[in-house]
Design an enzyme around this catalytic site. Structure first.
Site, mmCIF file in Angstrom:
data_model
loop_
_atom_site.group_PDB
_atom_site.id
_atom_site.type_symbol
_atom_site.label_atom_id
_atom_site.label_comp_id
_atom_site.label_asym_id
_atom_site.label_seq_id
_atom_site.Cartn_x
_atom_site.Cartn_y
_atom_site.Cartn_z
ATOM 1 N N TYR A 121 0.834 -1.208 0.000
ATOM 2 C CA TYR A 121 0.000 0.000 0.000
ATOM 3 C C TYR A 121 0.870 1.259 0.000
ATOM 4 O O TYR A 121 0.518 2.280 0.552
ATOM 5 C CB TYR A 121 -0.944 0.003 1.212
ATOM 6 C CG TYR A 121 -2.161 -0.896 1.044
ATOM 7 C CD1 TYR A 121 -2.263 -1.784 -0.011
ATOM 8 C CD2 TYR A 121 -3.211 -0.852 1.945
ATOM 9 C CE1 TYR A 121 -3.359 -2.621 -0.165
ATOM 10 C CE2 TYR A 121 -4.331 -1.679 1.795
ATOM 11 C CZ TYR A 121 -4.389 -2.563 0.742
ATOM 12 O OH TYR A 121 -5.488 -3.376 0.591
ATOM 13 N N LYS A 173 3.971 -14.349 2.735
ATOM 14 C CA LYS A 173 3.981 -14.909 1.386
ATOM 15 C C LYS A 173 5.432 -14.950 0.919
ATOM 16 O O LYS A 173 5.755 -14.590 -0.225
ATOM 17 C CB LYS A 173 3.090 -14.029 0.499
ATOM 18 C CG LYS A 173 2.690 -14.628 -0.827
ATOM 19 C CD LYS A 173 1.782 -15.836 -0.725
ATOM 20 C CE LYS A 173 1.807 -16.577 -2.034
ATOM 21 N NZ LYS A 173 1.176 -17.890 -2.004
ATOM 22 N N ASP A 207 -2.133 -17.903 1.620
ATOM 23 C CA ASP A 207 -3.236 -18.591 0.935
ATOM 24 C C ASP A 207 -3.781 -19.725 1.797
ATOM 25 O O ASP A 207 -5.001 -19.935 1.886
ATOM 26 C CB ASP A 207 -2.853 -19.087 -0.472
ATOM 27 C CG ASP A 207 -1.367 -19.350 -0.655
ATOM 28 O OD1 ASP A 207 -0.583 -18.978 0.232
ATOM 29 O OD2 ASP A 207 -0.994 -19.931 -1.689
ATOM 30 N N ASP A 231 -5.269 -6.662 5.229
ATOM 31 C CA ASP A 231 -6.512 -6.010 4.811
ATOM 32 C C ASP A 231 -7.496 -7.071 4.313
ATOM 33 O O ASP A 231 -8.679 -7.078 4.679
ATOM 34 C CB ASP A 231 -6.209 -4.993 3.706
ATOM 35 C CG ASP A 231 -7.319 -3.964 3.559
ATOM 36 O OD1 ASP A 231 -8.226 -3.940 4.421
ATOM 37 O OD2 ASP A 231 -7.288 -3.183 2.598
#
Ligand code: NAD
Length: 334
Positions: A121, A173, A207, A231
């Protein structure tokens, strides 16, 4: 005590009016500085984040904020992101708790900590022309700093321990984004070591965390993760306990804190009095805890739960009350 109020866009003013009424009912003796931000401030101040709004939060160090709209794909930069960066609100705290039994899942009680000022972001983006098309390529430059990750993860561990949490799940990730997410995981494991014996740590790839959250949300205790992942996963967590209408949040920094619901301005229902004010009410309760008025925060939480338990609900959670009808139901229990 002075408190900055931003009513916000869309359903913001409706749910903020209800929240201020209930804060009055529990005797939360704030002096309000009501200031503008968001889409609405363009007409009145010619800026989505006017200087007087920044000056107010600078002075009070404390704000309760309604949702602010951000156009998708173009237009002005997110005011939420600007606010978080300006005041260095580096930790976003988003609890998800089953309020009443009988929903899809029982006994969910987790808190998600999301890094709030770095990562994907960044807002550092541009379009590049390809084959004469001005939007031929979209480019985003993102970074996570070691210092920022250590500061955020350490805050999250301290807050999780203070909340009586037993296990932190670091969600990353780093298998794909080896540097951007890897630096978070590295810092996370370093901080985990500091709190070894006090609180447990495990790790999950994002995931996998997503699928586990929608199968066994009750198995999670505290999730600590980066900006975009947090988020998304906090909305998933909110979905397991009845949806965005029930999910509160807080943006914490060292010099200022801004409390707000997880949800956005809900333009689809704005102005129709269909919004559930619970998420903002519970955010206000978190604010009350933060300033040392836990009894008042508890009073709001108890009244909200009791109203929902009695079937006095807004439409998003299967009831028939409008925003103010729900407010009356909560007021009657205070
Ligand atoms: P949203 O959260 O506004 O709405 C998603 C869905 O949830 C909609 O169907 C909406 O009706 C419902 N919903 C949300 N809050 C509700 C409530 N209190 N009661 C009942 N139903 C509720 O998300 P969106 O539609 O993706 O975004 C709308 C705007 O909000 C966008 O401009 C977005 O940028 C902005 N946004 C702001 C914030 C923030 O200010 N912190 C957060 C998320 C989105």
């Amino acid at each position: 005590m002075e408190l900055t109020i931003i009513k916000g866009d869309g359903i913001g003013p409706e749910i903020m009016d209800v929240t201020l009424e209930l804060l009055k009912a529990v005797g939360a003796d704030f002096t309000y500085d009501v200031v503008a931000a968001g889409e609405g401030a363009i007409g009145t101040h010619g800026d989505t984040l006017p200087a007087e709004t920044l000056a107010s939060i600078d002075r009070t160090g404390l704000a309760l904020k309604g949702p602010l709209s951000t156009p998708s794909g173009g237009g002005y930069t997110s005011v939420n992101v600007r606010l978080r960066k300006h005041f260095d609100l580096y930790a976003n705290v988003r609890p998800a708790k089953t309020l009443v039994p009988g929903g899809r899942f029982e006994g969910v009680d987790l808190v998600l900590f999301r890094e709030n000022v770095e990562g994907l972001y960044s807002g550092d983006e541009r379009w590049e022309e390809v084959d004469g098309h001005p939007h031929g390529r979209g480019i985003l430059t993102a970074s996570n700093s070691r210092a920022g990750m250590l500061r955020f993860v350490d805050y999250s561990y301290r807050a999780a321990i203070a909340m009586g949490r037993k296990r932190v799940t670091l969600v990353h990730k780093a298998n794909i984004m080896k540097a951007l997410s890897g630096i978070f995981l590295e810092a996370g494991l370093e901080v985990a070591d500091r709190y070894k014996g006090v609180i447990e740590t495990d790790t999950l790839i994002a995931d996998d965390c997503g699928q586990k959250l929608v199968r066994w949300p009750e198995r999670f205790d505290a999730i600590v993760t980066t900006n975009l992942l947090g988020d998304i996963l906090s909305d998933v967590a909110a979905g397991t306990v009845g949806g965005l209408g029930l999910a509160p949040g807080a943006n914490m920094g060292d010099k200022a804190c801004v409390f707000e619901a997880v949800h956005g301005s809900a333009p689809d229902i704005a102005g129709k009095l269909l919004a559930n004010p619970t998420a903002l009410l519970l955010s206000a309760a978190m604010l009350l805890d933060h300033v040392g008025w836990k009894d008042k925060g508890d009073a709001i939480r108890r009244a909200v739960v009791s109203a929902i338990e009695a079937g006095e609900r807004t439409r998003d959670i299967g009831g028939a009350l409008n925003t103010f009808g729900f407010m009356q139901a909560v007021l009657a229990r205070l």
